[in-house]
Motif scaffolding. Structure first.
Motif, PDB file in Angstrom:
ATOM      1  N   THR A 227       0.963  -1.312  -0.001  1.00 42.12           N
ATOM      2  CA  THR A 227       0.172  -0.026  -0.051  1.00 42.12           C
ATOM      3  C   THR A 227       0.833   1.336  -0.047  1.00 42.12           C
ATOM      4  OG1 THR A 227      -0.229  -0.060   2.510  1.00 42.12           O
ATOM      5  CG2 THR A 227      -1.976  -0.813   0.954  1.00 42.12           C
ATOM      6  N   LEU A 228       2.073   1.188   0.381  1.00 39.54           N
ATOM      7  CA  LEU A 228       3.015   2.272   0.781  1.00 39.54           C
ATOM      8  C   LEU A 228       3.683   2.577  -0.828  1.00 39.54           C
ATOM      9  CD1 LEU A 228       4.304   2.342   4.340  1.00 39.54           C
ATOM     10  CD2 LEU A 228       2.391   3.377   3.345  1.00 39.54           C
ATOM     11  N   GLU A 229       3.621   1.755  -1.609  1.00 35.26           N
ATOM     12  CA  GLU A 229       4.552   1.738  -2.650  1.00 35.26           C
ATOM     13  C   GLU A 229       3.931   2.964  -3.680  1.00 35.26           C
ATOM     14  OE1 GLU A 229       6.362  -2.174  -4.170  1.00 35.26           O
ATOM     15  OE2 GLU A 229       4.634  -1.558  -5.672  1.00 35.26           O
ATOM     16  N   GLY A 230       4.997   3.868  -3.910  1.00 34.34           N
ATOM     17  CA  GLY A 230       4.564   5.114  -4.813  1.00 34.34           C
ATOM     18  C   GLY A 230       3.870   5.843  -4.191  1.00 34.34           C
ATOM     19  N   THR A 231       4.014   5.975  -2.701  1.00 36.05           N
ATOM     20  CA  THR A 231       3.101   7.115  -1.925  1.00 36.05           C
ATOM     21  C   THR A 231       4.008   8.032  -1.668  1.00 36.05           C
ATOM     22  OG1 THR A 231       3.273   6.092   0.110  1.00 36.05           O
ATOM     23  CG2 THR A 231       1.191   5.456  -1.671  1.00 36.05           C
ATOM     24  N   GLY A 232       5.152   7.669  -1.556  1.00 39.73           N
ATOM     25  CA  GLY A 232       6.251   8.744  -1.104  1.00 39.73           C
ATOM     26  C   GLY A 232       6.525   8.494   0.603  1.00 39.73           C
ATOM     27  N   ILE A 233       5.545   7.548   1.081  1.00 38.69           N
ATOM     28  CA  ILE A 233       5.902   7.224   2.401  1.00 38.69           C
ATOM     29  C   ILE A 233       7.129   6.052   2.537  1.00 38.69           C
ATOM     30  CG2 ILE A 233       5.028   6.490   4.435  1.00 38.69           C
ATOM     31  CD1 ILE A 233       2.369   7.264   3.573  1.00 38.69           C
ATOM     32  N   ALA A 234       8.085   6.132   3.490  1.00 43.03           N
ATOM     33  CA  ALA A 234       9.233   5.425   3.700  1.00 43.03           C
ATOM     34  C   ALA A 234       8.431   4.096   4.181  1.00 43.03           C
ATOM     35  CB  ALA A 234      10.268   5.675   4.587  1.00 43.03           C
ATOM     36  N   PHE A 235       9.024   2.755   4.122  1.00 43.17           N
ATOM     37  CA  PHE A 235       8.672   1.659   4.709  1.00 43.17           C
ATOM     38  C   PHE A 235       8.725   1.588   6.006  1.00 43.17           C
ATOM     39  CE2 PHE A 235       9.360   0.201   0.422  1.00 43.17           C
ATOM     40  CZ  PHE A 235       7.985   0.072  -0.120  1.00 43.17           C
ATOM     41  N   PRO A 236       7.915   1.221   6.986  1.00 44.07           N
ATOM     42  CA  PRO A 236       8.161   1.333   8.353  1.00 44.07           C
ATOM     43  C   PRO A 236       9.027  -0.204   8.575  1.00 44.07           C
ATOM     44  CG  PRO A 236       5.898   0.578   8.010  1.00 44.07           C
ATOM     45  CD  PRO A 236       6.366   1.094   6.614  1.00 44.07           C
ATOM     46  N   VAL A 237       9.391  -0.192   9.997  1.00 41.99           N
ATOM     47  CA  VAL A 237      10.513  -1.077  10.313  1.00 41.99           C
ATOM     48  C   VAL A 237       9.808  -2.087  11.224  1.00 41.99           C
ATOM     49  CG1 VAL A 237      12.650  -0.165   9.686  1.00 41.99           C
ATOM     50  CG2 VAL A 237      11.509  -0.036  11.940  1.00 41.99           C
ATOM     51  N   ASP A 238       9.990  -3.367  11.199  1.00 40.05           N
ATOM     52  CA  ASP A 238       9.673  -4.288  12.570  1.00 40.05           C
ATOM     53  C   ASP A 238      10.365  -4.126  13.615  1.00 40.05           C
ATOM     54  OD1 ASP A 238       9.058  -6.312  14.023  1.00 40.05           O
ATOM     55  OD2 ASP A 238       8.468  -7.778  12.457  1.00 40.05           O
ATOM     56  N   GLN A 239      10.091  -3.419  14.625  1.00 38.84           N
ATOM     57  CA  GLN A 239      10.872  -3.058  15.624  1.00 38.84           C
ATOM     58  C   GLN A 239      11.326  -4.328  16.387  1.00 38.84           C
ATOM     59  OE1 GLN A 239      10.498   0.832  17.491  1.00 38.84           O
ATOM     60  NE2 GLN A 239       8.226   0.605  17.106  1.00 38.84           N
ATOM     61  N   GLN A 240      10.486  -5.430  16.397  1.00 43.03           N
ATOM     62  CA  GLN A 240      10.723  -6.674  17.190  1.00 43.03           C
ATOM     63  C   GLN A 240      11.917  -7.131  16.348  1.00 43.03           C
ATOM     64  OE1 GLN A 240       8.853  -7.407  19.817  1.00 43.03           O
ATOM     65  NE2 GLN A 240      10.982  -8.903  20.232  1.00 43.03           N
ATOM     66  N   GLU A 241      11.692  -7.604  14.997  1.00 44.93           N
ATOM     67  CA  GLU A 241      12.928  -7.987  14.482  1.00 44.93           C
ATOM     68  C   GLU A 241      14.189  -7.178  14.511  1.00 44.93           C
ATOM     69  OE1 GLU A 241      12.511  -9.975  10.550  1.00 44.93           O
ATOM     70  OE2 GLU A 241      11.508 -11.475  11.858  1.00 44.93           O
ATOM     71  N   GLU A 242      13.984  -5.997  14.670  1.00 48.20           N
ATOM     72  CA  GLU A 242      15.346  -5.329  14.797  1.00 48.20           C
ATOM     73  C   GLU A 242      15.968  -5.399  16.129  1.00 48.20           C
ATOM     74  OE1 GLU A 242      15.287  -1.230  14.017  1.00 48.20           O
ATOM     75  OE2 GLU A 242      15.724  -1.653  11.900  1.00 48.20           O
ATOM     76  N   LYS A 243      15.126  -5.767  17.122  1.00 48.18           N
ATOM     77  CA  LYS A 243      15.759  -5.959  18.359  1.00 48.18           C
ATOM     78  C   LYS A 243      16.416  -7.396  18.524  1.00 48.18           C
ATOM     79  CE  LYS A 243      13.305  -3.494  22.187  1.00 48.18           C
ATOM     80  NZ  LYS A 243      12.077  -3.444  22.834  1.00 48.18           N
ATOM     81  N   ASP A 244      15.668  -8.492  17.636  1.00 48.17           N
ATOM     82  CA  ASP A 244      16.213  -9.811  17.620  1.00 48.17           C
ATOM     83  C   ASP A 244      17.357  -9.915  16.889  1.00 48.17           C
ATOM     84  OD1 ASP A 244      14.006 -10.549  18.602  1.00 48.17           O
ATOM     85  OD2 ASP A 244      13.044 -11.801  16.701  1.00 48.17           O
ATOM     86  N   ALA A 245      17.619  -8.904  15.692  1.00 47.46           N
ATOM     87  CA  ALA A 245      18.627  -9.147  14.895  1.00 47.46           C
ATOM     88  C   ALA A 245      20.068  -8.364  15.885  1.00 47.46           C
ATOM     89  CB  ALA A 245      18.576  -8.011  13.804  1.00 47.46           C
ATOM     90  N   GLU A 246      19.568  -7.469  16.743  1.00 48.15           N
ATOM     91  CA  GLU A 246      20.669  -6.750  17.433  1.00 48.15           C
ATOM     92  C   GLU A 246      20.956  -7.978  18.443  1.00 48.15           C
ATOM     93  OE1 GLU A 246      20.513  -3.124  20.418  1.00 48.15           O
ATOM     94  OE2 GLU A 246      19.481  -3.280  18.819  1.00 48.15           O
ATOM     95  N   GLU A 247      20.232  -8.688  19.199  1.00 48.98           N
ATOM     96  CA  GLU A 247      20.621  -9.543  20.303  1.00 48.98           C
ATOM     97  C   GLU A 247      21.205 -10.770  19.470  1.00 48.98           C
ATOM     98  OE1 GLU A 247      17.758 -11.329  23.041  1.00 48.98           O
ATOM     99  OE2 GLU A 247      16.314  -9.730  22.250  1.00 48.98           O
TER     100      GLU A 247
END
Lengths: 394, 563
Positions: free
Chosen positions: B533-553
């Motif tokens: 839905t965000l494609e071509g609207t000029g809005i950046a894709f949000p991130v999965d904050q949970q996955e980011e935490k996992d990756a960090e761990e």
């Protein structure tokens, strides 16, 4: 060629196609290049679909040859269960595209199909209680439900091998090894049974069953002989000891002996692997699974339960009850198979509640998926073979 | 709605929330004082269960009623009850339940004889009737109560909250969603965004430029719908204890015999025209595919059990006891396994059992003890209605002193085993004119001269047999209730499992925009929805904050998360 012969050949063919597909999925593990990985994954799933269609061919030809749906004895049911496992894997692969899942789900399906062929494979006639349309409605849906639930086990196993800390031996590493050992025992049973089967091995005993001298035939060397039994075959091996007296029935000592053999064969396979690898099996596999996202694998495991649970309820509880009402005049009768279907259902209900409201995700959820699969296997094999009841058709 | 000490929480957005609310119903603002109720920690993402609504069980914990309510509304307790039921049910399959013992066995000795000391313990603990024991039924009842209370405790506040939610969310709510992203650029195509969301079948709600895109809210009701189904099934099962709702009778009918069907108030009768047992014939061309399997079997494999029955209805109503009934034929029907005969009023006849070759009559002839060819007359004993005496042509009277339908010799004495004529024997008194009365005992393969100096002997010359069919007469008015419950359960479970409730919040912030997303399950699909839905609207894709935490761990842990 006769239709039934074509049918068995199709089954063999599908087995080997699955085997090749497994190796291809295995090869993706070492691929670091995303593009080749994707291509290889496509080849793997393509082959799996071809194998699945071949097995559908087996199913249809056998149905025509028998004149009834080939889900009426343990061989036919387990083969169908294996086929549904592959189907469930294909569906989940198309949603999530995890090639690793193939490396775990296909071997489980292969084990199940090979295990099935250890039971009598002839086309058998239907006894009156099985003559109903509900035979294929109930049995196929129940098998499909169980198979999708089994995919959650495959994903759960990936999760556990990926995530359980292998730096030092803990309770969790030991249990994980035990799960792998159990799978190897199934493999061991297949190897031993086909070996002695090919050699046409037979030992005959005479033993008292219900106070009557009965002939008992072993198709594997008797480690555990019948209680109070006398060896009839001359020069045969064993027995090393007698089966305990509380195990009742003509076939109890044979089954007990078979369990010992599977256990020993599993130990040998496991021991050899440990010798070669020089560390825990799970620890050796762990580095290969690094590329998998644990959260995604966890979601696949959960998703399989979410998809499989309603199918299982419909097939193994609701359709089962409708048929039971028609055939046995009661929809629920506390027959052991029924009770274990209820146990399976309650267990997965607990799984879903723990996950959805108590946040049991990741490792705990994966362990539950393993236990759930153990319950399904218990209901499939132990209830038919050990606890006899209305469902012991095999 | 519940308490006397209502202390409402007024949010900065102006919405008034009930006591115990964790996240404002309208804007989602986390209320500091209640964060512990959902185990929310400042550094973690928000726990979104039940959308932070005020649950009775979390709010009131004082009175006895509160405590009972809280006990049963706890999922931990519910799951514990399930686990106890699972263990108990498994115990009941170790040895067969009493109803599955071979007919005629005595449970008080059977378990000990068959399974030894363990069997004895099993029997004495009452595990041979486990599933109808008071404690097993109590467990099921507790599970039922838990389902009702836990559902009400969650459904009511969740329903209200989702109804009152507003598109404009509090910044702390947005930032602490698992899916979250900020875009600084002001070049945003809102029109396209909305079109995209609509094409993905999201419902759009707007408030001052804030957008809430939501779909499949109905899937949140799935669990409550399926719980209603389960309760209906449990209630239906309970109703079987009401006699008018449920009947389970058994009927033995001999071939040629017409019998009243038990449980129909004397209105229905059935005649057993023929009982058929067919086995698979190996020589039959139609069975050639089974030949290999049949050859392995030691006994013939049954193909069909069938009773050809005629159903009659009594016409001389009301029923007068003792009066010979006037019967009118209703129909001819076959009862086969899997194909019961339906009568009126939901009663059905099921083929359940049979007895082959039961004796129906026996013919004897009186002859000289030493000469089998002599003949002083013959008589036939009807084994269902034997007469007291039989007169022979030469005037001799044979009196039937005693009749054993099925007998066994016990220390030389005949003993009655059952009332079914499977192995009949008789004690006859032979009274020939002008001679002394003689007593003899006759049966199949036995002929005993009681005194040892009889002149006459009674020889068996002929007998006739017939089959007996065993039918269950069953009525179960709870079936429709249970079927409705099962259907509702299936609808609920599919509704809850195959659809997911997804929400995407879009909030203009300064020159840019914030995006947050939440789903009750299947994050993978939500992320795909958002990406598209965000494609071509000029809005950046949000991130999965949970996955980011996992990756960090994971980075910290060299690839392996350990907990």
């Amino acid at each position: 060629m006769e239709l039934s012969a074509i049918s068995s050949n199709l089954l063999y063919a599908s087995f080997f196609i699955y085997l090749i597909a497994t190796f291809i999925f295995g090869a993706t593990v070492k691929m670091t290049n995303e593009k080749t990985n994707r291509k290889l994954g496509n080849v793997g799933i393509g082959l799996t679909v071809v194998g699945f269609l071949t097995q559908i061919g087996y199913f249809i030809t056998r149905w025509i040859a028998a004149g009834h749906a080939p889900v009426s004895n343990l061989f036919e049911f387990m083969t169908f269960f294996g086929m549904m496992l592959v189907f469930g894997f294909i569906v989940l692969f198309l949603i999530y595209r995890i090639t690793l899942l193939g490396l775990f789900a296909l071997p489980v399906a292969l084990l199940v199909i090979a295990y099935a062929s250890m039971f009598p494979t002839e086309i058998s006639p239907l006894v009156p209680s099985l003559k109903s349309h509900w035979l294929y409605i109930h049995v196929t849906t129940a098998a499909l439900g169980q198979a999708i639930l089994a995919i959650s086990f495959a994903a759960g196993l990936i999760y556990l091998i990926r995530q359980v800390n292998q730096e030092k031996a803990t309770k969790r590493t030991r249990w994980l090894e035990f799960v792998l050992f159990a799978l190897m025992s199934a493999l061991g049973y297949i190897v031993v049974a086909s070996g002695f089967g090919a050699a046409d091995y037979k030992t005959v005993f005479e033993a008292p069953v219900n106070e009557q001298m009965t002939e008992i035939t072993y198709e594997m060397p008797a480690i555990a002989g019948p209680n109070g039994g006398e060896l009839v075959t001359e020069g045969a091996f064993g027995p090393l000891f007698e089966t305990p007296g509380w195990m009742q029935g003509v076939n109890a000592p044979v089954k007990f002996n078979t369990i010992i053999w599977s256990f020993l064969a599993g130990l040998v396979i496991y021991g050899l692997l440990r010798l070669i690898l020089r560390k825990r099996i799970a620890k050796s596999i762990q580095p290969l699974l690094k590329s998998a996202s644990p959260r995604l694998v966890d979601e696949v495991s959960y998703r399989s339960v979410a998809i499989g649970f309603p199918v299982f309820t419909l097939g193994a509880i609701i359709f089962a009850s409708i048929w039971a009402q028609e055939a046995w005049d009661r929809f629920w009768g506390w027959d052991p198979k029924e009770v274990w279907a209820l146990i399976t259902w309650l267990f997965y209900a607990a799984f879903l509640h723990l996950r959805l409201t108590r946040g049991w995700e990741g490792e705990r959820s994966a362990w539950l998926a393993v236990i759930g699969f153990a319950i399904i296997m218990f209901n499939l094999l132990a209830v038919n073979l050990i606890i006899s009841g209305l469902h012991s058709y095999a | 709605m519940w308490g006397i000490y209502m202390s409402k929480i007024t949010c900065e957005c102006g919405h008034v929330n009930p006591e115990g609310t964790v996240l404002c119903e309208a804007c989602g603002k986390p209320f500091e004082a209640n964060q512990h109720l959902n185990n929310n920690k400042p550094e973690q993402l928000l726990n979104m269960r039940y959308d932070g609504s005020a649950r009775r069980s979390q709010t009131y914990q004082r009175t006895f009623i509160d405590k009972t309510w809280n006990f049963f509304s706890s999922v931990k307790i519910g799951v514990s009850i399930i686990i106890v039921i699972v263990v108990a049910s498994a115990l009941g399959t170790i040895f067969p339940q009493e109803m599955y013992l071979p007919p005629g066995s005595d449970p008080s000795t059977h378990y000990k004889d068959q399974y030894g000391i363990l069997g004895q313990i099993y029997y004495q603990l009452g595990f041979h009737n486990l599933y109808s024991s008071w404690w097993y039924l109590l467990l099921l009842a507790m599970l039922g109560i838990s389902i009702v209370i836990a559902s009400i405790d969650r459904f009511v506040p969740l329903y209200k909250t989702l109804k009152k939610q507003k598109p404009k969310r509090h910044p702390n709510f947005m930032k602490k969603q698992r899916i979250f992203g900020e875009t600084d650029s002001g070049n945003i195509d809102y029109k396209k965004l909305k079109a995209n969301l609509k094409s993905k079948r999201y419902n759009l709600y707007e408030e001052d430029g804030n957008i809430l895109a939501e779909k499949n809210r109905f899937s949140r009701w799935g669990p409550y719908v399926n719980h209603i189904g389960l309760i209906i099934v449990l209630l239906g099962a309970m109703l079987r204890f009401v006699p008018a709702m449920y009947m389970d009778e058994f009927l033995w009918v001999r071939e040629g015999e017409t019998k009243q069907i038990v449980g129909t108030d004397g209105i229905y009768y059935m005649k057993n025209k023929d009982f058929i047992l067919e086995t698979y014939d190996m020589e039959d061309e139609g069975n050639s595919q089974f030949r290999e399997s049949l050859q392995k079997q030691s006994a013939p494999v049954p193909e069909n059990y069938q009773t050809n029955a005629v159903i009659y209805k009594r016409t001389d109503l009301p029923v007068v006891p003792g009066k010979e009934p006037e019967l009118k034929k209703v129909k001819e029907a076959e009862a086969r396994v899997n194909h019961p005969i339906p009568l009126e009023n939901g009663i059905s006849l099921y083929q359940a059992s049979y007895q082959l070759n039961e004796f129906s009559s026996m013919t004897f002839k009186l002859h000289d003890k030493g000469d089998e060819d002599s003949n002083y007359g013959e008589f036939t004993v009807d084994l269902i209605e034997p007469k007291d005496e039989y007169k022979l042509d030469n005037g001799t009277v044979v009196r039937l002193e005693r009749y054993f339908p099925e007998f066994e010799l016990d220390d030389g004495e005949p003993k009655q085993v059952s009332k079914f004529p499977r192995n009949p024997a008789f004690i006859f008194e032979v009274d020939a004119p002008g001679e002394e009365t003689e007593v003899s005992f006759a049966g199949i393969g036995v002929n005993i001269d009681a005194s040892g100096n009889n002149d006459y002997k009674l020889g068996l010359t002929n007998f006739e047999t017939r089959d007996v069919t065993g039918l269950t007469v069953k009525k179960d008015y709870t079936l429709p209730i249970i079927a409705v419950g099962a259907a509702i359960f299936m609808i609920g479970v599919i509704q809850g499992m195959y659809w997911n409730h997804r929400r995407i919040w879009i909030q203009p912030k300064g020159a840019g925009v914030w995006v947050a997303g939440h789903t009750n399950k299947n994050w993978f699909a939500l992320k795909k929805d958002i990406d598209r839905t965000l494609e071509g609207t000029g809005i950046a894709f949000p991130v999965d904050q949970q996955e980011e935490k996992d990756a960090e761990e994971r980075r910290k842990d060299d690839g392996i998360i350990s907990d």
